[in-house]
Design a protein around this motif. Sequence first.
Motif, PDB file in Angstrom:
ATOM      1  N   HIS A 167      -4.943  12.889  -4.958  1.00 41.96           N
ATOM      2  CA  HIS A 167      -4.658  12.561  -3.515  1.00 41.96           C
ATOM      3  C   HIS A 167      -3.739  11.112  -3.774  1.00 41.96           C
ATOM      4  N   PRO A 168      -2.583  11.071  -4.128  1.00 41.14           N
ATOM      5  CA  PRO A 168      -1.695  10.163  -4.452  1.00 41.14           C
ATOM      6  C   PRO A 168      -1.365   9.309  -3.024  1.00 41.14           C
ATOM      7  N   THR A 169      -1.210   7.839  -3.523  1.00 44.35           N
ATOM      8  CA  THR A 169      -0.612   7.191  -2.407  1.00 44.35           C
ATOM      9  C   THR A 169       0.467   6.448  -3.183  1.00 44.35           C
ATOM     10  N   LEU A 170       1.647   6.310  -2.371  1.00 44.68           N
ATOM     11  CA  LEU A 170       2.705   5.489  -2.822  1.00 44.68           C
ATOM     12  C   LEU A 170       3.137   4.200  -2.058  1.00 44.68           C
ATOM     13  N   VAL A 171       3.087   3.138  -2.497  1.00 45.17           N
ATOM     14  CA  VAL A 171       3.605   1.930  -1.756  1.00 45.17           C
ATOM     15  C   VAL A 171       5.135   1.580  -2.173  1.00 45.17           C
ATOM     16  N   LEU A 172       5.941   1.824  -1.263  1.00 42.47           N
ATOM     17  CA  LEU A 172       7.476   1.169  -1.766  1.00 42.47           C
ATOM     18  C   LEU A 172       7.660  -0.224  -1.572  1.00 42.47           C
ATOM     19  N   VAL A 173       8.165  -0.966  -2.452  1.00 40.21           N
ATOM     20  CA  VAL A 173       8.391  -2.500  -2.077  1.00 40.21           C
ATOM     21  C   VAL A 173       9.878  -2.698  -2.389  1.00 40.21           C
ATOM     22  N   ASN A 174      10.790  -3.271  -1.204  1.00 39.95           N
ATOM     23  CA  ASN A 174      12.062  -3.328  -1.279  1.00 39.95           C
ATOM     24  C   ASN A 174      12.268  -4.836  -1.081  1.00 39.95           C
ATOM     25  N   ILE A 175      13.156  -5.484  -1.755  1.00 34.49           N
ATOM     26  CA  ILE A 175      13.631  -6.850  -1.703  1.00 34.49           C
ATOM     27  C   ILE A 175      14.751  -6.848  -0.707  1.00 34.49           C
ATOM     28  N   ASP A 176      14.505  -7.575   0.521  1.00 34.13           N
ATOM     29  CA  ASP A 176      15.438  -7.575   1.326  1.00 34.13           C
ATOM     30  C   ASP A 176      16.576  -8.332   1.098  1.00 34.13           C
TER      31      ASP A 176
END
Length: 716
Positions: free
Chosen positions: A321-330
């Motif tokens: 049951h994968p969870t993905l967190v995307l982190v983007n530098i503004d």
Amino acid sequence: MRWVLPKIIAALTAGVVGIGAILFQQYMLKKNFKEYGFVNAKFQKIHADLIYLQHTILESSYFLYFNNDVIYKKSDEIQKELDSLATLVSEKRSAFPLTLAYLQKMEKLFNDIQKKIDTFLTLNASLKNSSIYLPIVFKKAYSIFDVSKKSDRDAILLLSNINADMFLTKNALDESFIEQLSRYKKSLGKIESKLPVGRKRVLLATALRHLEIFVRYFPLFHRTLEDILDTSIIKASEKSYESYNKESARQMKAIDTIGNVFLLAYLVLVGIVIYFILQLQRENILLKRLRNKLENSLTTDPLTDLPNRIAFKNDKNRYRHPTLVLVNIDRFKHINDFYGTDMGDMVLKNCAKRLETLLPEIKNARLYRLGGDDFGILFESGDIDMADMSNLLENIVKRCTEKPFELNDMTIDISVTIGASTQEDRLFETADMALKFAKNSSRHLFAIYEESMDQKETIEKNIKAISRLKNALANDRVFPYFQPIVDLGSMKTVKYEALARMEDENGAILPPYQFLEAAKQAKLSGSITTAILERTLEMVHRSGASFSVNISSSDIANIHDKEQIYELLEKNSDIAGNITFEILESEEIEDYEVVSEFLKEVRRYGCKIAIDDFGSGYSNFEKLLQLEIDYLKIDGSLIKNIDHDAHAKLVAKTVAAFAKEAKIETVAEFIHSKSVLEEVASIGMNFGQGYHLGKPMPAIHYFKNDMGISNTKDRR
């Protein structure tokens, strides 16, 4: 060699049984977990929507101008969610008997609330109308009554006290003032009866009528509001939710037990497989080392030494049951442009290090650089309480931004935006949707994917609808149908309303609800308005009849659309006076000055002005009066039940009286039966429109062929 075949068969058997056991357990857990999450979300949404509905109804009782469509829409949403939830639980009634019982109780309670909402909104409209009208009467009294006379001063003072007590009663929801208002009513009646026939007596009679409405209906309004705000259904919602969690836990435990049995059998057989694996291990060591080295070069980002997007694609399939967190530098491009790409690379490296410090806090988590200024954290959703997901995302934001980067004697501050998702089939795509949602929000630094963020299907439909509409406009396939407007005194047709229709590529005639929304989004509503106006002016030339044409406030605000309308009126100035422009009151007018300027301009050509759908939610009486309109078209929601709904009749009658006082003629819409027609005529409406009087039809239906209407051109 003679034992090779039995060994292979034993190994294959162990593998098949083991894989079968794991797949079965995964399937059952995945199915039940997904179902639990879906139902759990529905319970939470219903609970939140119930609280929101009560809050919105309370706002409606306080605010003078309020869009009641919000209440109806939210009520319909709750009903649909309850029906959907009841259907899901009913399919497994043996596993969820207590939950089903609580849901049935909720449905009964909500049905009662819906009935009370209808009563509340009708009473609320009547009380608001009286609350608005009495201050107008009080203001007008100063210009009629002579304050130098004691009797006139007493009348004005009494009106002042009535206004004050009505304000306190309505806004404090306090019935204790009703008794005093009743005494004021008797006093006002005595003063009114002693006055001679004239303006003073008419004014006090009007005030007395509105005061009587307020005194009669406020107690019922108050009780109805208290019933709606009762917490019984909220408690039932909480009980249903608790029951579902308990019964789901029992079901999951049973599945887990079965899975453990299979797992035990699998472990026994795995011993056989391990024996053969150990025998082959030595031969595979060199091959594995070579493969790992190659894979590492293909799956590692050279700048940060983090796994790259290829590695992510490979890894996500290893999670149940994968969870993905995307982190983007503004605004990372600004960093590159301002400080240079070398400094930008240093920011990326240091940001990666900060994110890596978070990994020990998340079980089985792995960090990736997914390209450019995007990082991803992948982990097993079963290893974190989803209720704590927001806390995790807040911690990531804090860790990345809590202090600036000190790089080459320079201080660089960054901010990040985060999107997260647990949607296994479209993990990256849905996490990116959540990231875009957060980027577009001025209030959120992060977002967790919800179905409402998925715009894929909506975008496809909008693109098709806009393309179809543009094609229809280009090929003259947007045209009017005409519906008669009848004088209720003579019962003769005095004009026709031009209603937009569109013919699609297959020759089917489409009603406006299938294309108008797309027109608004694509800024094409003005093109539709001008197309309908142009065809309607042709009909004026042919028939000499009068027509109404709908126009929105957005059409008026658009300079290009407005100029086209002026051009058409100038070109047909000899018959432009046969046109009435109907402005939709259900679309809130944002700039009354622009609308007033437009109305002043079209009146130069003799055009008349109507407010359409009056009473549907945004009425601003004072500003509407300033527009100097000619007609009020009363919304069908106030007319359709007037023959059997006393409250609706009272509201419609009050609106008719208001219009008459303001010297504005009224048109009743949605007259669908003889009984509705009779009621509308009896309360003093001037004109009527509806299927009972005539349906929207092609021009040829209402106008003769000898006027030059071709069967071929106007087959519509």
